[in-house]
Design a protein around this motif. Structure first.
Motif, PDB file in Angstrom:
ATOM      1  N   ALA A 195      -3.649 -89.570 -24.236  1.00 55.01           N
ATOM      2  CA  ALA A 195      -3.720 -89.610 -25.879  1.00 55.01           C
ATOM      3  C   ALA A 195      -4.852 -88.248 -26.046  1.00 55.01           C
ATOM      4  O   ALA A 195      -4.428 -87.479 -26.897  1.00 55.01           O
ATOM      5  CB  ALA A 195      -4.099 -90.817 -26.363  1.00 55.01           C
ATOM      6  N   ALA A 196      -5.948 -88.316 -25.240  1.00 56.38           N
ATOM      7  CA  ALA A 196      -6.875 -87.284 -25.628  1.00 56.38           C
ATOM      8  C   ALA A 196      -6.510 -85.753 -25.191  1.00 56.38           C
ATOM      9  O   ALA A 196      -6.649 -85.079 -26.118  1.00 56.38           O
ATOM     10  CB  ALA A 196      -8.181 -87.944 -24.524  1.00 56.38           C
ATOM     11  N   LEU A 197      -5.753 -85.815 -24.138  1.00 56.42           N
ATOM     12  CA  LEU A 197      -5.309 -84.147 -23.856  1.00 56.42           C
ATOM     13  C   LEU A 197      -4.384 -84.092 -24.653  1.00 56.42           C
ATOM     14  O   LEU A 197      -4.069 -82.670 -25.035  1.00 56.42           O
ATOM     15  CB  LEU A 197      -5.092 -84.420 -22.229  1.00 56.42           C
ATOM     16  N   GLY A 198      -3.387 -84.722 -25.314  1.00 53.71           N
ATOM     17  CA  GLY A 198      -2.261 -84.668 -26.098  1.00 53.71           C
ATOM     18  C   GLY A 198      -2.829 -84.225 -27.462  1.00 53.71           C
ATOM     19  O   GLY A 198      -2.296 -83.246 -27.928  1.00 53.71           O
TER      20      GLY A 198
ATOM     21  N   GLY B  87      -2.865 -93.631 -20.184  1.00 54.20           N
ATOM     22  CA  GLY B  87      -2.603 -93.733 -21.625  1.00 54.20           C
ATOM     23  C   GLY B  87      -3.403 -92.946 -22.487  1.00 54.20           C
ATOM     24  O   GLY B  87      -3.586 -92.243 -23.313  1.00 54.20           O
ATOM     25  N   VAL B  88      -4.852 -93.436 -22.098  1.00 52.73           N
ATOM     26  CA  VAL B  88      -5.893 -93.019 -22.912  1.00 52.73           C
ATOM     27  C   VAL B  88      -6.306 -91.453 -22.493  1.00 52.73           C
ATOM     28  O   VAL B  88      -6.501 -90.624 -23.526  1.00 52.73           O
ATOM     29  CB  VAL B  88      -7.375 -93.803 -22.386  1.00 52.73           C
TER      30      VAL B  88
ATOM     31  N   LEU C 257      -5.259 -94.603 -28.552  1.00 57.78           N
ATOM     32  CA  LEU C 257      -4.570 -95.688 -28.002  1.00 57.78           C
ATOM     33  C   LEU C 257      -3.612 -95.067 -27.043  1.00 57.78           C
ATOM     34  O   LEU C 257      -3.048 -94.258 -26.998  1.00 57.78           O
ATOM     35  CB  LEU C 257      -3.779 -95.910 -29.217  1.00 57.78           C
ATOM     36  N   PRO C 258      -3.630 -95.907 -26.151  1.00 55.87           N
ATOM     37  CA  PRO C 258      -2.614 -95.526 -24.861  1.00 55.87           C
ATOM     38  C   PRO C 258      -1.320 -95.532 -25.021  1.00 55.87           C
ATOM     39  O   PRO C 258      -0.550 -94.717 -24.542  1.00 55.87           O
ATOM     40  CB  PRO C 258      -3.149 -96.371 -23.662  1.00 55.87           C
ATOM     41  N   GLY C 259      -0.700 -96.274 -26.069  1.00 57.47           N
ATOM     42  CA  GLY C 259       0.642 -96.283 -26.290  1.00 57.47           C
ATOM     43  C   GLY C 259       1.661 -97.141 -25.128  1.00 57.47           C
ATOM     44  O   GLY C 259       1.041 -97.299 -23.999  1.00 57.47           O
TER      45      GLY C 259
ATOM     46  N   GLN D  81       3.820 -92.636 -23.630  1.00 62.06           N
ATOM     47  CA  GLN D  81       3.010 -91.761 -22.516  1.00 62.06           C
ATOM     48  C   GLN D  81       3.895 -90.908 -21.896  1.00 62.06           C
ATOM     49  O   GLN D  81       3.400 -89.721 -21.648  1.00 62.06           O
ATOM     50  CB  GLN D  81       2.437 -92.992 -21.427  1.00 62.06           C
ATOM     51  N   THR D  82       5.009 -91.205 -21.540  1.00 60.40           N
ATOM     52  CA  THR D  82       6.001 -90.095 -20.992  1.00 60.40           C
ATOM     53  C   THR D  82       6.044 -88.958 -21.833  1.00 60.40           C
ATOM     54  O   THR D  82       6.214 -87.844 -21.498  1.00 60.40           O
ATOM     55  CB  THR D  82       7.630 -90.673 -20.682  1.00 60.40           C
TER      56      THR D  82
END
Length: 136
Positions: A68-71, A64-65, A11-13, A18-19
């Motif tokens: 999220a994935a890299l996070g 955002g996507v 989820l992009p958030g 995102q920040t």
């Protein structure tokens, strides 16, 4: 890991989320990438995704996507702990692969060129993949 869990992870958030994710990704990406390079068969794509996610020209939803994935990739705690060598990065690879399928048209040549330069400049990651993504 099923599609629902991956969908929730990607989820992009909102802008604040995102920040926060971008700050985390920027600080933890390279150390994690260096540890994972030999286990992630598409390291070049992961690095290009990093450059795409940090590119202000990338649309907000795509950023955002990717963030999220890299996070998820840089989190020290996830579904399968990364310290388990090969097995530890399988869930990360699944999340990253799902993200790439969703946004692949937004990763531009300039992102891949930056990835190639970064991988070539760092022997620890460059030995894991060549510029075309194959193993040497």
């Amino acid at each position: 890991m099923d599609d629902v869990e991956i969908g929730e992870i990607l989820l992009p958030g909102d802008e604040a989320t995102q920040t926060k994710r971008e700050k985390s990704v920027r600080s933890k990406f390279w150390p994690t990438m260096k540890r994972a390079a030999r286990y992630v068969p598409f390291s070049r794509d992961v690095v290009a995704a990093y450059y795409c996610a940090t590119d202000p020209a990338t649309p907000a939803r795509v950023r955002g996507v990717l963030l999220a994935a890299l996070g998820y990739f840089v989190l020290p705690i996830d579904v399968v702990p990364d310290f388990l060598a090969v097995v530890g990065f399988t869930d990360d690879v699944a999340v990253l692969a799902a993200a790439f399928r969703m946004i692949q048209t937004h990763i531009k040549d300039r992102h891949y060129e930056a990835a190639d330069e970064a991988l070539a400049a760092d022997p620890a990651t460059a030995e894991a993949t060549t510029s075309d993504g194959s193993r040497p």
